[in-house]
Design a protein around this motif. Structure first.
Motif, PDB file in Angstrom:
ATOM      1  N   LYS A 189       0.855  -1.186   0.000  1.00 48.37           N
ATOM      2  CA  LYS A 189       0.000   0.000   0.000  1.00 48.37           C
ATOM      3  C   LYS A 189       0.893   1.240   0.000  1.00 48.37           C
ATOM      4  O   LYS A 189       1.960   1.212   0.608  1.00 48.37           O
ATOM      5  CB  LYS A 189      -0.875   0.035   1.253  1.00 48.37           C
ATOM      6  CG  LYS A 189      -1.965  -0.976   1.298  1.00 48.37           C
ATOM      7  CD  LYS A 189      -2.728  -0.788   2.598  1.00 48.37           C
ATOM      8  CE  LYS A 189      -3.766  -1.849   2.815  1.00 48.37           C
ATOM      9  NZ  LYS A 189      -4.408  -1.720   4.120  1.00 48.37           N
ATOM     10  N   ARG A 196      -2.127  -1.637 -11.284  1.00 46.31           N
ATOM     11  CA  ARG A 196      -1.410  -2.871 -10.911  1.00 46.31           C
ATOM     12  C   ARG A 196      -2.358  -3.862 -10.241  1.00 46.31           C
ATOM     13  O   ARG A 196      -2.303  -5.062 -10.504  1.00 46.31           O
ATOM     14  CB  ARG A 196      -0.245  -2.552  -9.986  1.00 46.31           C
ATOM     15  CG  ARG A 196       0.561  -3.787  -9.668  1.00 46.31           C
ATOM     16  CD  ARG A 196       1.856  -3.461  -9.005  1.00 46.31           C
ATOM     17  NE  ARG A 196       2.566  -4.713  -8.751  1.00 46.31           N
ATOM     18  CZ  ARG A 196       3.467  -4.869  -7.820  1.00 46.31           C
ATOM     19  NH1 ARG A 196       3.818  -3.856  -7.061  1.00 46.31           N
ATOM     20  NH2 ARG A 196       4.048  -6.024  -7.637  1.00 46.31           N
ATOM     21  N   VAL A 223      -1.463   0.824  -3.048  1.00 46.32           N
ATOM     22  CA  VAL A 223      -1.371   0.030  -4.266  1.00 46.32           C
ATOM     23  C   VAL A 223      -1.884   0.857  -5.445  1.00 46.32           C
ATOM     24  O   VAL A 223      -2.844   1.605  -5.323  1.00 46.32           O
ATOM     25  CB  VAL A 223      -2.155  -1.299  -4.130  1.00 46.32           C
ATOM     26  CG1 VAL A 223      -3.635  -1.067  -3.995  1.00 46.32           C
ATOM     27  CG2 VAL A 223      -1.868  -2.225  -5.279  1.00 46.32           C
ATOM     28  N   MET A 224      -1.183   0.740  -6.543  1.00 46.96           N
ATOM     29  CA  MET A 224      -1.596   1.436  -7.756  1.00 46.96           C
ATOM     30  C   MET A 224      -2.795   0.700  -8.349  1.00 46.96           C
ATOM     31  O   MET A 224      -2.734  -0.521  -8.547  1.00 46.96           O
ATOM     32  CB  MET A 224      -0.454   1.472  -8.774  1.00 46.96           C
ATOM     33  CG  MET A 224       0.811   2.136  -8.230  1.00 46.96           C
ATOM     34  SD  MET A 224       0.530   3.813  -7.669  1.00 46.96           S
ATOM     35  CE  MET A 224       0.566   4.678  -9.200  1.00 46.96           C
TER      36      MET A 224
END
Length: 128
Positions: A103, A109, A105-106
């Motif tokens: 975290k 992704r 997190v994109m």
């Protein structure tokens, strides 16, 4: 029937964000705010994927994974860890975990990881 994902996350804002991302991928979403509830849900239902935080109240994410290792080891292959903690240790302790993401997190992704997991399991997330 759409595949179902379980989000195990204690932060409501993060829970909402993850739920929106997963729902946009065509999965049904179930929520657990702590590891104890997650273990109960995992004992009753089967999930296509599980997004699992590690730092949780009452029962930690690592305890949830230990429970799965004892009761349903193949389910660990469906776990995507999403945590603010060091993911290298998670990967070494639980090598069968599908993916471990740090975290914050994109979103792209996470979506790619979810899609790959669903495709590898031969599931169709585009159904009604």
């Amino acid at each position: 029937m759409r595949p179902k994902a379980l989000i195990v996350e204690d932060d409501p804002a993060t829970q909402r964000l993850l739920a929106a991302l997963i729902a946009a991928e065509g999965l049904e979403v179930a929520l657990a705010g702590d590891g104890e509830v997650a273990i109960e849900m995992l004992s009753r239902e089967t999930f296509a994927i599980v997004l699992l935080d590690i730092a949780l109240p009452r029962v930690s994410g690592t305890e949830v994974m230990e429970h799965l290792r004892r009761t349903n080891p193949s389910m660990l292959e469906r776990v995507i860890v999403v945590t603010g903690l060091d993911v290298s240790e998670i990967r070494s302790l639980f090598p069968t975990v599908r993916q471990a993401l740090t975290k914050p997190v994109m979103p792209a992704r996470l979506r790619a990881t979810i899609r790959t997991c669903i495709l590898e399991r031969g599931l169709d997330a585009t159904g009604p």
